[in-house]
Design an enzyme around this catalytic site. Structure first.
Site, short mmCIF file in Angstrom:
data_model
loop_
_atom_site.label_atom_id
_atom_site.label_comp_id
_atom_site.label_asym_id
_atom_site.label_seq_id
_atom_site.Cartn_x
_atom_site.Cartn_y
_atom_site.Cartn_z
N LYS A 66 -42.68 11.15 30.96
CA LYS A 66 -42.29 11.76 32.32
C LYS A 66 -43.40 13.24 32.37
CE LYS A 66 -38.40 13.71 34.95
NZ LYS A 66 -37.10 14.30 34.85
N SER A 74 -34.50 12.32 39.01
CA SER A 74 -35.91 12.66 39.12
C SER A 74 -36.86 12.04 38.38
CB SER A 74 -36.09 14.22 38.66
OG SER A 74 -35.85 14.57 37.30
N SER A 83 -30.87 12.99 36.05
CA SER A 83 -32.15 12.32 36.21
C SER A 83 -32.69 11.60 35.18
CB SER A 83 -33.10 13.72 36.25
OG SER A 83 -33.06 14.33 37.44
#
Lengths: 486, 95
Positions: free
Chosen positions: A76, A151, A175
């Site tokens: 990420k 997210s 997330s």
């Protein structure tokens, strides 16, 4: 190759069926072919990946390979990667080449993994749909008109689409778990403090936690072995021994006590999601578990408490983006205040500004006790709900999200988007671990089963998730991608 | 606790976030609804409950007061927008 789990790939590499270079080239090829539409990566690092793959193959040739040597992963874009663009999904950091590796990145490298690149996310991890990214929305591989969740939407989509066998995510209010659910993969949010936050771009420091996202619980266990554990550079990272997370995966579930929180099956839950979750619970009963209803009475105060605590911490954490030391700087500032104000106004997107404004307001003179202190008191009540429940049961189960993935562009109102995180947010406030596992579909869109345990119960959660995956095949389903070239 | 236009501008100034009058109007509605949602907290009696800052109730660990970092100023300043002789450049503050 891309249909194999991380564990299967590890076995293939060990058996010499193919090399890490061949595997890495295959994954890079898939990214090249499919990611134009999906947009799950912000930065792909083919040269560094192939170099790491060659290094891994050389280690293996010297019989120095570990369990993760040569396995590709995606990261990420909230983790700092030395010498690699690290954006947090924000225009503010669109020019930021990180000068060091995050602890997790460091440990993954030391374990011999191959980073394919950095995945898309909601800006500064603030969002539940990946639509707040300054680098564009991500498509859900199962249904390209749907969001992948957020997210960690890019990480989830990349794994679901077979662009990477595993990815790292972070989870501040859901997330990792919600995008895992929306994309039909497995995602573990560990206990707060289990994994070092050092080098992860901070959103809400008392809630943020990194974790693995992969096809299976077994794969998550493999990654946990590499990334969990004490790091003196993060003072909130817990100094506590790390078990072998793969050791007890197959332990039988007879006698397992499952609690179903009444509040997780109420208004707003899509009946088709509820049906899938209840079916999963029935599988557990057939595996020897007992099920009872429990109550988490303060559940409905979790989102209000979160939207005080998280924005307050964010407003403080994001004060570092001042246009002076790194990140975006406005053109021709007239004075220092103008430099700060315009750099920040230009660099941050709308959702980030909203949260900075809320956080600054609630922390400002005259409001602190009514908001921040109150929310922290409620936080204790929410944690106590879970501790009380775990006196009676071993794990809690329920839906990860009240609905399957929603349509891209469908959630225009911030508050109704926030309310979607009803089943995930309290977990971060309490600091306990949670895992989302694929448990069915509504139409084309996957459903996630969320399993929660008490602090440091990751090993148990992985065991409980793994046994379910031995008995079901939801985690083996793969989406059909457009323009698939065999 | 109703939010007013001036509150939005005040928060924006405190956060050093450039916001025009029209921007503030735009945010006022959203922020007002977020605070309305947050105000549900006021319904709970939390008298005597200690605030929870860390989910494991951990306290800050201390370490020995020793130098553990080397000087890597040049390396860390490579990502800065403007530096000269190891200093960050900003508009003149003192005339």
């Amino acid at each position: 190759m891309h249909d194999k789990t991380l564990t299967e790939l590890a076995a293939s590499l060990a058996a010499g069926e193919f090399t890490s270079r061949e595997l890495t080239e295959h994954q890079l090829g898939r990214i090249e072919r499919h990611d134009g539409a999906l947009n799950s990566f912000i930065t792909v690092t083919p040269d560094a990946a192939l170099e790491a793959a060659d290094h891994a193959d050389a280690s293996r040739a010297r019989s120095e390979a570990g369990p993760l040597t040569g396995l590709p992963v995606a990261i990420k874009d909230l983790f700092c990667s030395d010498g690699v663009l690290t954006t947090a999904g924000s225009k503010m950091l669109s020019n930021f080449v990180a000068p060091y590796d995050a602890c997790v990145v460091e440990r993954l490298k030391a374990a011999g993994t191959v980073s394919l690149g950095k995945t898309n996310l909601d800006e500064f991890a603030m969002g539940s749909s990946n639509e707040s990214s300054a680098f564009g929305a991500v498509q859900n591989p199962w249904d390209t008109t749907a969001v992948p969740g957020g997210s960690s939407g890019g990480s989830a989509a990349a794994v679901a689409a077979g662009l990477a066998p595993a990815a790292m995510g972070t989870d501040t209010g859901g997330s990792i778990r919600q995008p895992a659910a929306f994309c039909g993969i497995t995602g573990l949010k560990p206990t707060y403090g289990r994994i070092s936050r050092w080098g992860i771009i901070a959103y809400a420091s008392s809630l943020d936690q990194a974790g693995p996202m992969a096809r299976t619980a077994e794969d998550c266990a493999l990654l946990m072995n590499a990334i969990a554990g004490h790091d003196p550079r993060d003072s909130t990272c817990v100094a506590r021994g790390v078990p072998d997370y793969t050791a007890d995966l197959a332990a039988p579930l007879s006698g397992l006590k499952i609690g179903l929180p009444r509040e997780y099956f109420g208004d707003g839950l899509d009946p088709a999601v509820e049906a899938a979750v209840r079916e999963a619970v029935a599988v557990y009963e057939s595996l020897g578990a007992t099920v009872r209803e429990v109550s988490l009475p303060h559940t409905h105060y979790a989102i209000p408490a979160y939207y005080v605590i998280a924005p307050a911490e964010a407003s403080s954490n994001l004060s570092r983006y001042d246009g002076v030391r790194f990140g975006h700087r406005c053109e021709n500032p007239s004075d220092l205040i103008d430099l700060y104000k315009r750099s920040r106004a230009e660099g941050f997107g709308e959702e980030v500004k909203r949260r900075i404004l809320i956080g600054t307001h609630t922390l400002s003179e005259g409001f602190f006790d009514a908001y921040y202190k109150k929310a922290q008191q409620v936080r204790r009540l929410i944690r106590q709900d879970f501790l009380d429940a775990f006196e009676e049961v071993d794990v809690l189960m329920g839906p990860t999200s009240p609905t399957p993935a929603f349509d891209l562009g469908a959630q225009k109102d911030p508050v109704s988007m926030y309310l979607q995180d009803i089943y995930t947010i309290a977990v971060n406030l309490a600091g306990i671990p949670g895992i989302s596992v694929p448990a069915g579909f509504v139409g084309k869109r996957p459903v996630g089963l969320q399993i929660l345990g008490t602090h440091f119960a990751e090993q148990r959660l992985l065991n409980v998730a793994h046994r379910y995956q031995q008995a079901t095949d939801w985690h083996l389903r793969r989406p059909e991608l457009a323009e698939e070239n065999a | 606790m109703a939010l007013e236009h001036a509150d939005v501008l005040r928060a924006a100034h405190l956060a050093r976030l450039g916001l025009s009058d029209e921007d503030a109007t735009h945010y006022l509605d959203d922020l007002g609804r977020i605070l309305e949602m947050v105000d549900h907290l006021q319904a709970l009696d939390t008298e005597g409950i200690a605030p929870l800052a860390h989910p494991l109730d951990a306290t800050q660990r201390l370490r020995a007061d020793e130098v553990t970092e080397t000087d890597r100023r040049d390396h860390f300043q490579r990502c800065a927008p403007a530096v000269e002789n190891g200093l960050y450049l900003v508009p003149r503050v003192v005339e």
